[in-house]
Design a protein around this motif. Structure first.
Motif, PDB file in Angstrom:
ATOM      1  N   GLU A 101      29.251   2.429  40.538  1.00 18.20           N
ATOM      2  CA  GLU A 101      29.021   3.870  40.564  1.00 18.20           C
ATOM      3  C   GLU A 101      30.326   4.631  40.784  1.00 18.20           C
ATOM      4  O   GLU A 101      30.561   5.679  40.204  1.00 18.20           O
ATOM      5  CB  GLU A 101      28.020   4.192  41.674  1.00 18.20           C
ATOM      6  N   ARG A 102      31.178   4.078  41.591  1.00 23.49           N
ATOM      7  CA  ARG A 102      32.428   4.760  41.960  1.00 23.49           C
ATOM      8  C   ARG A 102      33.497   4.684  40.870  1.00 23.49           C
ATOM      9  O   ARG A 102      34.220   5.648  40.639  1.00 23.49           O
ATOM     10  CB  ARG A 102      32.941   4.132  43.262  1.00 23.49           C
ATOM     11  N   TYR A 103      33.630   3.523  40.199  1.00 26.24           N
ATOM     12  CA  TYR A 103      34.772   3.304  39.311  1.00 26.24           C
ATOM     13  C   TYR A 103      34.463   3.310  37.820  1.00 26.24           C
ATOM     14  O   TYR A 103      35.393   3.426  37.013  1.00 26.24           O
ATOM     15  CB  TYR A 103      35.479   2.001  39.678  1.00 26.24           C
ATOM     16  N   ALA A 104      33.218   3.185  37.413  1.00 21.81           N
ATOM     17  CA  ALA A 104      32.894   3.240  35.981  1.00 21.81           C
ATOM     18  C   ALA A 104      32.783   4.697  35.547  1.00 21.81           C
ATOM     19  O   ALA A 104      32.413   5.564  36.336  1.00 21.81           O
ATOM     20  CB  ALA A 104      31.586   2.506  35.714  1.00 21.81           C
ATOM     21  N   ALA A 136      39.081   8.390  25.473  1.00 24.75           N
ATOM     22  CA  ALA A 136      39.328   9.820  25.533  1.00 24.75           C
ATOM     23  C   ALA A 136      38.068  10.597  25.823  1.00 24.75           C
ATOM     24  O   ALA A 136      38.117  11.725  26.303  1.00 24.75           O
ATOM     25  CB  ALA A 136      39.939  10.298  24.218  1.00 24.75           C
ATOM     26  N   GLU A 137      36.895  10.011  25.532  1.00 22.98           N
ATOM     27  CA  GLU A 137      35.655  10.750  25.674  1.00 22.98           C
ATOM     28  C   GLU A 137      34.764  10.174  26.762  1.00 22.98           C
ATOM     29  O   GLU A 137      33.547  10.194  26.649  1.00 22.98           O
ATOM     30  CB  GLU A 137      34.903  10.738  24.340  1.00 22.98           C
ATOM     31  N   ALA A 138      35.339   9.614  27.819  1.00 24.88           N
ATOM     32  CA  ALA A 138      34.520   9.078  28.900  1.00 24.88           C
ATOM     33  C   ALA A 138      33.673  10.203  29.480  1.00 24.88           C
ATOM     34  O   ALA A 138      34.172  11.254  29.834  1.00 24.88           O
ATOM     35  CB  ALA A 138      35.408   8.464  29.982  1.00 24.88           C
ATOM     36  N   GLY A 139      32.378   9.943  29.546  1.00 22.25           N
ATOM     37  CA  GLY A 139      31.431  10.975  29.983  1.00 22.25           C
ATOM     38  C   GLY A 139      31.283  11.040  31.473  1.00 22.25           C
ATOM     39  O   GLY A 139      31.989  10.374  32.223  1.00 22.25           O
ATOM     40  N   GLU A 140      30.328  11.865  31.908  1.00 23.76           N
ATOM     41  CA  GLU A 140      30.043  11.951  33.328  1.00 23.76           C
ATOM     42  C   GLU A 140      29.316  10.699  33.759  1.00 23.76           C
ATOM     43  O   GLU A 140      28.662  10.031  32.969  1.00 23.76           O
ATOM     44  CB  GLU A 140      29.169  13.174  33.594  1.00 23.76           C
ATOM     45  N   CYS A 141      29.393  10.373  35.026  1.00 23.72           N
ATOM     46  CA  CYS A 141      28.762   9.177  35.563  1.00 23.72           C
ATOM     47  C   CYS A 141      27.272   9.174  35.280  1.00 23.72           C
ATOM     48  O   CYS A 141      26.599  10.174  35.449  1.00 23.72           O
ATOM     49  CB  CYS A 141      29.002   9.084  37.071  1.00 23.72           C
ATOM     50  N   GLY A 142      26.800   8.002  34.848  1.00 23.36           N
ATOM     51  CA  GLY A 142      25.382   7.797  34.686  1.00 23.36           C
ATOM     52  C   GLY A 142      24.759   8.419  33.464  1.00 23.36           C
ATOM     53  O   GLY A 142      23.552   8.512  33.372  1.00 23.36           O
ATOM     54  N   GLU A 143      25.538   8.820  32.491  1.00 23.76           N
ATOM     55  CA  GLU A 143      24.956   9.408  31.289  1.00 23.76           C
ATOM     56  C   GLU A 143      24.229   8.344  30.522  1.00 23.76           C
ATOM     57  O   GLU A 143      24.570   7.214  30.488  1.00 23.76           O
ATOM     58  CB  GLU A 143      26.031  10.012  30.396  1.00 23.76           C
TER      59      GLU A 143
END
Length: 153
Positions: free
Chosen positions: A115-118, A146-153
């Motif tokens: 949860e913290r690092y992905a 370049a397009e890493a989304g918000e956590c848990g999408e």
């Protein structure tokens, strides 16, 4: 039939027996693949999080697991771990997030680390097949790109 794929996309799959050395084998596989593809910038995080998911698969099931490492065309790296138990734990199943593990506990930090690092993560229960056998679950996480989304999408 000829298939054309961008040269920076690739995938590796590993079937992992139920063995106490499973996390080590997964770490070695991830390290070899990422190093050979020049993805050192995400190596430590991917190695740690993969180890956590594979360790959980070993600890909480009595069968084999599978690991899939995929480089996506936008630079993200996706890691999926399948095991034979259908329960999807938090934060993968949408349950309470942001739980801080007890500092005195011997376990319970692995999924907190994901949860913290992905950059994003998820999970699906695959339920049972028509013969009543367990289909298990798939947990995945993504890092980089370049397009890493918000956590848990």
């Amino acid at each position: 039939m000829v298939t054309v794929a961008p040269p920076h996309t690739w995938a590796y799959a590993l079937r992992i027996p139920h063995d106490p050395r499973a996390a080590r084998v997964a770490r070695m596989t991830v390290r070899a693949a990422l190093t050979s593809h020049g993805r050192g910038e995400v190596l430590d995080v991917v190695e740690l999080l993969t180890s956590e998911l594979v360790t959980n698969a070993y600890r909480h099931t009595d069968g084999p697991a599978s690991l899939r490492l995929t480089a996506l065309d936008d630079g993200r790296l996706r890691v999926g771990v399948w095991d034979g138990h259908p329960y999807v734990p938090a934060p993968f199943g949408g349950q309470t997030r942001g739980r801080v593990p007890d500092a005195r506990a011997e376990g319970g930090r692995g999924l907190f680390l994901v949860e913290r690092y992905a950059d994003s993560w998820g999970g699906w229960s695959l339920g049972n097949d028509p013969l009543g056998r367990c289909g298990g679950k798939l947990l995945w996480f993504e890092v980089g790109g370049a397009e890493a989304g918000e956590c848990g999408e």
